[in-house]
Design a protein around this motif. Sequence first.
Motif, mmCIF file in Angstrom:
data_model
loop_
_atom_site.group_PDB
_atom_site.id
_atom_site.type_symbol
_atom_site.label_atom_id
_atom_site.label_comp_id
_atom_site.label_asym_id
_atom_site.label_seq_id
_atom_site.Cartn_x
_atom_site.Cartn_y
_atom_site.Cartn_z
ATOM 1 N N UNK A 51 0.975 -1.325 -0.148
ATOM 2 C CA UNK A 51 0.040 -0.004 -0.020
ATOM 3 C C UNK A 51 0.799 1.111 -0.191
ATOM 4 N N UNK A 52 1.845 1.238 0.887
ATOM 5 C CA UNK A 52 2.859 2.445 1.083
ATOM 6 C C UNK A 52 3.621 2.626 -0.277
ATOM 7 N N UNK A 53 3.878 1.406 -0.990
ATOM 8 C CA UNK A 53 4.835 1.525 -2.338
ATOM 9 C C UNK A 53 4.047 2.562 -3.270
ATOM 10 N N UNK A 54 2.666 2.659 -3.189
ATOM 11 C CA UNK A 54 1.990 3.451 -4.173
ATOM 12 C C UNK A 54 1.973 4.862 -3.583
ATOM 13 N N UNK A 55 2.599 5.141 -2.366
ATOM 14 C CA UNK A 55 2.822 6.447 -1.976
ATOM 15 C C UNK A 55 4.200 7.097 -1.885
ATOM 16 N N UNK A 56 4.908 6.454 -2.649
ATOM 17 C CA UNK A 56 6.443 6.712 -2.668
ATOM 18 C C UNK A 56 6.476 8.214 -2.997
ATOM 19 N N UNK A 57 7.339 8.657 -2.058
ATOM 20 C CA UNK A 57 7.563 10.360 -2.354
ATOM 21 C C UNK A 57 8.422 10.443 -3.756
ATOM 22 N N UNK A 58 9.362 9.704 -4.037
ATOM 23 C CA UNK A 58 9.768 10.046 -5.376
ATOM 24 C C UNK A 58 8.863 10.041 -6.502
ATOM 25 N N UNK A 59 8.324 8.960 -6.581
ATOM 26 C CA UNK A 59 7.276 8.710 -7.928
ATOM 27 C C UNK A 59 6.555 9.772 -7.978
ATOM 28 N N UNK A 60 5.764 10.302 -6.946
ATOM 29 C CA UNK A 60 4.907 11.138 -7.110
ATOM 30 C C UNK A 60 5.241 12.686 -7.558
ATOM 31 N N UNK A 61 6.718 12.975 -7.060
ATOM 32 C CA UNK A 61 7.166 14.053 -7.621
ATOM 33 C C UNK A 61 7.600 14.137 -8.885
ATOM 34 N N UNK A 62 8.078 12.848 -9.360
ATOM 35 C CA UNK A 62 8.594 12.521 -10.758
ATOM 36 C C UNK A 62 7.181 12.667 -11.494
ATOM 37 N N UNK A 63 5.915 12.215 -11.356
ATOM 38 C CA UNK A 63 4.952 12.275 -12.100
ATOM 39 C C UNK A 63 4.436 13.657 -12.385
ATOM 40 N N UNK A 64 4.695 14.525 -11.081
ATOM 41 C CA UNK A 64 4.406 15.905 -11.309
ATOM 42 C C UNK A 64 5.129 16.719 -12.046
ATOM 43 N N UNK A 65 6.605 16.359 -11.994
ATOM 44 C CA UNK A 65 7.485 17.063 -12.716
ATOM 45 C C UNK A 65 7.136 16.760 -14.312
ATOM 46 N N UNK B 82 12.892 16.886 -18.206
ATOM 47 C CA UNK B 82 12.689 16.197 -19.452
ATOM 48 C C UNK B 82 13.748 14.873 -19.153
ATOM 49 N N UNK B 83 13.586 14.094 -20.007
ATOM 50 C CA UNK B 83 14.379 12.838 -19.745
ATOM 51 C C UNK B 83 15.812 13.051 -19.554
ATOM 52 N N UNK B 84 16.245 13.949 -20.226
ATOM 53 C CA UNK B 84 17.714 14.209 -20.140
ATOM 54 C C UNK B 84 18.196 14.484 -18.726
ATOM 55 N N UNK C 122 16.586 13.539 -16.039
ATOM 56 C CA UNK C 122 16.533 12.104 -15.291
ATOM 57 C C UNK C 122 17.550 11.491 -15.505
ATOM 58 N N UNK C 123 17.963 11.319 -16.679
ATOM 59 C CA UNK C 123 19.122 10.525 -17.237
ATOM 60 C C UNK C 123 20.389 10.946 -16.635
ATOM 61 N N UNK C 124 20.454 12.235 -16.637
ATOM 62 C CA UNK C 124 21.863 12.850 -15.924
ATOM 63 C C UNK C 124 21.637 12.711 -14.404
ATOM 64 N N UNK C 125 20.575 12.806 -13.676
ATOM 65 C CA UNK C 125 20.569 12.763 -12.432
ATOM 66 C C UNK C 125 20.908 10.847 -12.029
ATOM 67 N N UNK C 126 20.379 10.103 -12.737
ATOM 68 C CA UNK C 126 20.647 8.688 -12.581
ATOM 69 C C UNK C 126 22.350 8.455 -12.367
ATOM 70 N N UNK C 127 22.911 9.347 -13.517
ATOM 71 C CA UNK C 127 24.408 9.254 -13.585
ATOM 72 C C UNK C 127 25.135 9.737 -12.523
ATOM 73 N N UNK C 128 24.616 11.054 -12.016
ATOM 74 C CA UNK C 128 25.140 11.737 -10.850
ATOM 75 C C UNK C 128 24.728 10.510 -9.501
ATOM 76 N N UNK C 129 23.862 9.879 -9.577
ATOM 77 C CA UNK C 129 23.336 9.175 -8.350
ATOM 78 C C UNK C 129 24.479 8.032 -8.132
ATOM 79 N N UNK C 130 24.712 7.450 -9.582
ATOM 80 C CA UNK C 130 25.762 6.449 -9.588
ATOM 81 C C UNK C 130 27.011 6.769 -8.911
ATOM 82 N N UNK C 131 27.481 8.036 -9.598
ATOM 83 C CA UNK C 131 28.719 8.471 -9.361
ATOM 84 C C UNK C 131 28.888 9.091 -7.765
ATOM 85 N N UNK C 132 27.965 9.315 -7.342
ATOM 86 C CA UNK C 132 27.688 9.737 -5.741
ATOM 87 C C UNK C 132 27.940 8.662 -4.886
ATOM 88 N N UNK C 133 27.366 7.508 -5.555
ATOM 89 C CA UNK C 133 27.385 6.095 -4.636
ATOM 90 C C UNK C 133 28.630 5.528 -4.647
#
Lengths: 399, 324
Positions: free
Chosen positions: A313-327, A334-336, A338-349
């Motif tokens: 039930x709570x998965x459907x209330x995910x804080x990241x997904x809802x903001x992504x939908x809104x954006x 745009x997709x660029x 999100x793609x750039x952010x994924x890359x940044x996240x991997x680098x940070x990790x």
Amino acid sequence: MSDNAVASASTSASEHDALAELTAPVPEVGDGGPEMVQLLTPEGQRVESTEYDHYVQDLTDDDLRGFYRDLVLIRRVDAEATALQRQGELGIWASLLGQEAAQVGSGRALRPQDYAFPTYREHGVAWCRGVNPLNLLGLFRGVNHGGWDPNEKNFHLYTIVIGAQTLHATGYAMGIQRDGDVGTGDKDRDAAVIAYFGDGASAQGDVNEAFVYAAVNNAPVVFFCQNNQWAISEPNERQTRIPLYQRARGFGFPGVRVDGNDVLAVYAVTQQALNAARSGNGPTFIEAYTYRMGAHTTSDDPTKYRVSAEVEVWKHRDPIERLKSYLVHQKKADQDFFDALDKEADELAATVREGCLSMPDPTGESMFDHVYVEPHPLVEQERREFVDYHAGFATEGEH
Amino acid sequence: MSTMTIAKGINNGLRVAMEKDSRVVLMGEDIGKLGGVFRVTDGLQKDFGEDRVIDTPLAEAGIVGTAIGMALRGYRPVVEIQFDGFIYPAFDHIVSQVAKMRARSLGKVKLPMVIRIPVGGGIGAVEHHSESNEAYFAHTAGLKVVCCSNAEDAYWMIQQAIETDDPVLFYEPKRRYWDKAEVDETAAPRELFKAQVCREGTDATLVAYGPMVKTCLQAAEAAAGEGKNLEVIDLRSLSPLDMDVIAASVEKTGRMVVVHEASTFLGLGAEVAAEVQQRCFYHLEAPVLRVGGYNLPYPPSKLEEEFLPDLDRVLDAVDRSLAY
């Protein structure tokens, strides 16, 4: 739906197998009720609010993407830390999974001169304050008990004794009052304190005493409770008979429940509370209604006390997904992006991982440092004995 | 030079500290208009205002917990705990937070706070008002613990404790609050964390602190009448413990009796005795003896005279020591 209504699992531990899981009744999962402030639905629809809209109306698209970036990056750091624990590189980790919006929304509402007092799970707030995630990992790796300078980012050390920091926060706020840094109207001077704690801590005497002290002193402190529904294995019903935010009234200050998975609503509600505190209107209690998606810590096994249907039930209330939908729907990212952010996240990790693995172990003698400011003869005597004892082994090896 | 009681000595010392440093604030129950149940803070709220002499709600964890926050903000809080037996609600904050904050922050945070505690029995009080719990805190790394025994030390030690950048538990011998002495406010004070030989002697050493110092001085006076020459040491600081002064005395006398109101089991006397047998093994003519409260819950006040060490029990121990 009623508040905090979570049906207890009717199965005994021995029956708690896959079959039982499939046939278990779907629990009634609280949705926060009509009083809960929400500006973004779980589907990412913007909800209008006459009281709170003006706290978010000036947010630019850059700001909104910034919130999203915070949410994604801290979740990625958190996942990496959990992995590092599984690989034996951390002794334990307390995951913030699911609570990112509560922490980023409140953390971004803070001004530089405000001061935050965290528990041990506020990785998202630490991130917003600019604390290096490696500082947090050091504690969980066991190389120190925290060790960062709280005054550098106005972010106090993690407090592990449940609720104790609410009193420290209140005292700090009393200090702000005595410094005259409340109600001057100067937005770079007026300051407030935010004290983080959880639903479990709400039962602690310290937290209730903090409410009393803050109330009678009209202290500029915001009590920010992340109600993640579970205090390790104990549900809300074991901590309270009424919704937590309603407790504030009995202490004489406002209480508000906010959708803790809605970063906009958390940002708005926290702004309002901080403004009140800074301008001399005293404390506010915020209950951020959220969910601990993972285990209490990596040592915990939530399958023993809660059913996966509740988690679903709570998965459907995910804080990241809802903001992504809104954006996406509002064409604010745009997709660029999100793609750039994924890359940044991997680098940070990767940076966090590398930093963790290369963290030096402390020297044995260092445990004698920093016990006192001024010298203590017993500490110095034992330091000498420790050094001599170990030097004896070195000499032995030479022969 | 002025004549003052221990209570007034602390009061005057607090006043000087508050005049010197505007970051010094007092916090506690009934310390404002009332001046505290022992009047130690009498008149201070009137002169320094409610922001600096804060009447707190009746919640000791709250007093110490908020004092921690004040110290983090840069203040130097001086907390009054109304009675020794009321410290326990604050125990967690003292032991888990006050004592450990410095180490937790790797030296980046300091908590310059003083926790004042009236200590000990002998005033005919109800339960929880006569306890001697100093050993709990002396046992805890990160804290410093001192105890004054006379007006001069009261006046100076409270000021020195406030000036210390480490947290200090400041014990006040409540049954001696009204004992008077001459205080020289212009003389250089003794160091805070040093023991003091307050009567020189050659036959045996009495070690005490707080309320028992007077008892030991009286015992030494009585013993002198019988031709026994006792040395009396006032520990003053319980953590750190000034073993050099004690060892020097025992090396001279060869005999030692440690006296405190607290129960002897794992009390300060046990630590002092253990250290003395290590440092002075070849000088000892007799085992170190302890005189203290019995290892019992503090009794009802009709029994406290039998529970607490007095002149006769101290002299009895001295006789046993001299008999070796």
